[in-house]
Design a protein around this motif. Sequence first.
Motif, mmCIF file in Angstrom:
data_model
loop_
_atom_site.group_PDB
_atom_site.id
_atom_site.type_symbol
_atom_site.label_atom_id
_atom_site.label_comp_id
_atom_site.label_asym_id
_atom_site.label_seq_id
_atom_site.Cartn_x
_atom_site.Cartn_y
_atom_site.Cartn_z
ATOM 1 N N ASN A 1 1.179 -0.395 -5.558
ATOM 2 C CA ASN A 1 1.145 -1.084 -4.783
ATOM 3 C C ASN A 1 0.261 -1.747 -3.961
ATOM 4 O OD1 ASN A 1 3.902 -0.655 -5.299
ATOM 5 N ND2 ASN A 1 5.053 -0.190 -3.547
ATOM 6 N N VAL A 2 0.281 -2.989 -3.343
ATOM 7 C CA VAL A 2 -1.140 -2.896 -2.717
ATOM 8 C C VAL A 2 -0.784 -2.539 -1.095
ATOM 9 C CG1 VAL A 2 -1.406 -5.554 -3.179
ATOM 10 C CG2 VAL A 2 0.460 -5.395 -1.442
ATOM 11 N N ASP A 3 -1.460 -2.013 -0.256
ATOM 12 C CA ASP A 3 -1.350 -1.611 0.423
ATOM 13 C C ASP A 3 -1.766 -2.815 1.849
ATOM 14 O OD1 ASP A 3 -1.564 -0.191 2.507
ATOM 15 O OD2 ASP A 3 -3.117 0.911 2.269
ATOM 16 N N LYS A 4 -0.136 -3.013 2.674
ATOM 17 C CA LYS A 4 -0.618 -4.239 3.135
ATOM 18 C C LYS A 4 -1.904 -3.805 5.224
ATOM 19 C CE LYS A 4 2.564 -7.890 4.688
ATOM 20 N NZ LYS A 4 4.066 -8.564 5.665
ATOM 21 N N SER A 5 -1.865 -2.709 5.120
ATOM 22 C CA SER A 5 -2.171 -2.323 6.530
ATOM 23 C C SER A 5 -3.612 -2.341 5.792
ATOM 24 C CB SER A 5 -1.873 -0.647 6.349
ATOM 25 O OG SER A 5 -3.011 -0.036 5.358
ATOM 26 N N PHE B 1 -4.698 -5.423 4.889
ATOM 27 C CA PHE B 1 -4.317 -6.876 3.783
ATOM 28 C C PHE B 1 -6.482 -7.465 2.999
ATOM 29 C CE2 PHE B 1 -3.934 -11.377 3.846
ATOM 30 C CZ PHE B 1 -3.016 -11.237 3.471
ATOM 31 N N GLU C 1 -7.660 -5.677 0.174
ATOM 32 C CA GLU C 1 -6.649 -5.080 -1.009
ATOM 33 C C GLU C 1 -6.873 -7.217 -1.239
ATOM 34 O OE1 GLU C 1 -5.907 -3.198 -2.142
ATOM 35 O OE2 GLU C 1 -3.982 -2.187 -1.614
ATOM 36 N N LYS D 1 0.711 -14.195 4.229
ATOM 37 C CA LYS D 1 0.851 -12.903 5.166
ATOM 38 C C LYS D 1 2.764 -12.386 4.899
ATOM 39 C CE LYS D 1 -1.617 -9.233 8.060
ATOM 40 N NZ LYS D 1 -2.311 -9.127 8.712
ATOM 41 N N VAL E 1 3.608 -12.192 2.036
ATOM 42 C CA VAL E 1 3.730 -10.844 1.181
ATOM 43 C C VAL E 1 4.139 -9.399 0.802
ATOM 44 C CG1 VAL E 1 1.501 -9.648 1.298
ATOM 45 C CG2 VAL E 1 1.394 -11.222 0.185
ATOM 46 N N ARG E 2 4.998 -8.657 -0.262
ATOM 47 C CA ARG E 2 5.927 -7.870 0.125
ATOM 48 C C ARG E 2 4.838 -6.609 -0.379
ATOM 49 N NH1 ARG E 2 7.384 -9.817 4.212
ATOM 50 N NH2 ARG E 2 9.176 -10.169 4.928
ATOM 51 N N GLU E 3 4.891 -5.285 0.071
ATOM 52 C CA GLU E 3 3.971 -4.373 -0.488
ATOM 53 C C GLU E 3 4.141 -4.358 -2.154
ATOM 54 O OE1 GLU E 3 2.336 -2.172 2.972
ATOM 55 O OE2 GLU E 3 3.535 -1.396 1.972
#
Length: 385
Positions: A209-213, A215, A218, A252, A255-257
């Motif tokens: 998954n992407v890491d939204k922390s 952002f 990524e 943003k 966006v869901r990880e």
Amino acid sequence: MAPSEVIITPVSGKADRKAFIDLAYRLNASEPCWVPPLRMDAEELITPGKNPFFGHADVQLFLARRAGAVVGRISAHIDHLAIAMDASQGMGPGTGNWGMLEAEDEPVAQALIGRAEDWLRTKGMTRVLAPLSMSIWEEPGQLIKGFDQAPTVMMGHQPERYRHYIEALGYQTAKTLNTYDLDILNEFPPLIQRIIQSGEKNAKIRIRNVDKSKFDAEAALILDILNDAWSDNWGFVPFSDAEIKYAGKKFKPIVREDLIMIAEYEGEPVAFMMTLPDLNEVIKPMGGKLFPFNWAKLLLWLRKPKVHTMRVPLMGVRKRLQSSRMASQLAFMMIEYIRRNAIREYDAKRGEIGWILEDNQGMNAIAEAINSTVNKSYVIYDKPL
């Protein structure tokens, strides 16, 4: 002046901008599949200083009036990043665009398109690709198939009559863009499942998954893969730095990880797939207005989106892998992981993949292999000036 004469004037001032925006809501009010954009977004799209597209483009908006009443609109624009591209990729030197067409009838549409063409000629353009509203990354093309379905997030919906208006003026098809409908409740064919299982056994492959922390990092990574993967594609136009920041801020909230995957091979990020919950489902009943109560509904939805449809607007594999079996294997793995998450976490029932160029053999083959079928088609037209 005859009462039926169509008068075209450049948009000038706040009142004209409001009229430009309002017209779309009036002309499409009876169209059941049209999704009214939020008015704040519609205004942002056409406002210099808000939409970073204006930072690398010349744009002129026009209004059509008949007997004093606004009866049509169009945008004409020259994207300097697009005309700097090689002509073999579709854009290139001398290529201008128009878009955002709305017209009460054919004479209005013809007058508007003619005025947009004249403006492009005065700017030295020798060819037009249209419609684009306004960047190719926004809402490209005229819908020619799928009029009975509402568009998903970031896709357009135009009346079928516009197609006939455009083609009557000598425009020819440059490219057809397709979207694919996928019933995500059905598992993929056995062959695809075996390919996925094989990938899961390969220690060199990691799908995450992407890491939204992280952002910004990524987003930069995805953009790097995108630019490499898409750089030779027809119609490709690079993002400016301002557009990257703008897109990050704008998307943003949705966006869901677990809906955006990055594929790594031997520790190197080599592919990505972006999936978005279909925001259009929640904003369609709002009629373009957030106040007085719709803002609360939207905020509540954003906390935990529940949707019928997911859209896959972007995916890419680095060029050096694009002709390999690894490319399709990574794509199938990312699609499968996102499919599971979409059902489990968001109650989704279907996916829409695209747009995909009609002659992108690799992506079309992947879409067909998972039993998805073309549900909408859009045409970008070409005409010498």
